[in-house]
Design a protein around this motif. Structure first.
Motif, short mmCIF file in Angstrom:
data_model
loop_
_atom_site.label_atom_id
_atom_site.label_comp_id
_atom_site.label_asym_id
_atom_site.label_seq_id
_atom_site.Cartn_x
_atom_site.Cartn_y
_atom_site.Cartn_z
N UNK A 3 0.86 -1.18 0.00
CA UNK A 3 0.00 0.00 0.00
C UNK A 3 0.89 1.23 0.00
N UNK A 4 0.67 2.12 -0.96
CA UNK A 4 1.37 3.39 -1.06
C UNK A 4 0.37 4.49 -0.77
N UNK A 17 -7.34 4.67 9.57
CA UNK A 17 -7.97 3.47 9.02
C UNK A 17 -6.90 2.60 8.36
N UNK A 18 -6.01 3.23 7.60
CA UNK A 18 -4.94 2.50 6.92
C UNK A 18 -3.98 1.85 7.91
N UNK A 19 -3.63 2.55 8.98
CA UNK A 19 -2.72 1.97 9.99
C UNK A 19 -3.31 0.69 10.56
N UNK A 27 0.09 -6.18 5.91
CA UNK A 27 0.46 -5.69 4.59
C UNK A 27 1.40 -4.51 4.77
N UNK A 28 2.46 -4.48 4.01
CA UNK A 28 3.40 -3.37 4.10
C UNK A 28 2.81 -2.12 3.47
N UNK A 29 3.03 -1.00 4.15
CA UNK A 29 2.48 0.27 3.71
C UNK A 29 3.55 1.35 3.85
N UNK A 30 3.62 2.21 2.84
CA UNK A 30 4.56 3.33 2.86
C UNK A 30 3.79 4.62 2.62
N UNK A 31 3.95 5.56 3.53
CA UNK A 31 3.38 6.88 3.37
C UNK A 31 4.46 7.78 2.77
#
Length: 148
Positions: A3-4, A17-19, A27-31
Motif C-alpha cells: 500500500x502506497x 484506518x490505513x494503519x 500488509x506493508x504500507x509506505x506513506x
C-alpha cells in the motif's frame, strides 16, 4: 501487495484506518510525503520523506508502484499512472479509480482546472463525511481480502 499513500493531503482519519488495516492484514504500507510524518511503531508501516516540489511525492510513488499494489491518492493523474502500471487506486473519499472511469475523471479535472484558470470560483471539496470514510474502509477491506 504493497500500500502506497500519497500522504501530503491524506486526511488523518483515513491514515488511521490505513494503519489499523495494515496491521490487521499484515500488509506493508509506505506513506510518501514532502514532510516528516509520524507513524505508529509497526514492522508493516513506514514513511518516506521526499524533497519539496510539485508532484515529487506522486512521481516517487509512480516509480515504485508495481502491478497489484494499492495507491491511496486524490490525485487523478497519479491514479491514472497507477492503473496503467496494473495497480489499484483508491481516493480517500472511497472512490475506486478504474480503467472504466479514469479517463472521465481526468477530463473533469482538466475542465475544472480551465475554469479556475479563467477566474471562475469553483470552490473546494466538501468536508470528508462519514459516508466517505465508510466507502473508503469498505473498498480497502475488499481489496485487502482479494490480495489486490
Amino acid at each position: 501487495m504493497h500500500i502506497w499513500v500519497d500522504a501530503d493531503a491524506c486526511p488523518v482519519v483515513i491514515k488511521e484506518i490505513l494503519f489499523r488495516a495494515a496491521e490487521r492484514a499484515q500488509v506493508h504500507m509506505t506513506l510518501v510525503a514532502n514532510k516528516a510524518l509520524r507513524t505508529p511503531p509497526s514492522r508493516f508501516i513506514r514513511s518516506m520523506q521526499v524533497s519539496a516540489g510539485f508532484d515529487v511525492a506522486d512521481d516517487r510513488i509512480a516509480a515504485q508502484v508495481q502491478a497489484g499494489d494499492l495507491v491511496v491518492t486524490a490525485d487523478i493523474p497519479l491514479a491514472a499512472k497507477v492503473i496503467e502500471r496494473g495497480g489499484h487506486a483508491l481516493s480517500p473519499r472511497g472512490e475506486l479509480f478504474t480503467t472504466d472511469n479514469i479517463r472521465e475523471r481526468l477530463t473533469m479535472r482538466d475542465f475544472m482546472s480551465q475554469l479556475r484558470d479563467s477566474g471562475v470560483q469553483t470552490g473546494g471539496p466538501a468536508a470528508l463525511s462519514q459516508a466517505d470514510r465508510q466507502a473508503f474502509a469498505s473498498h480497502l477491506d475488499r481489496l485487502l481480502a482479494q490480495g489486490a
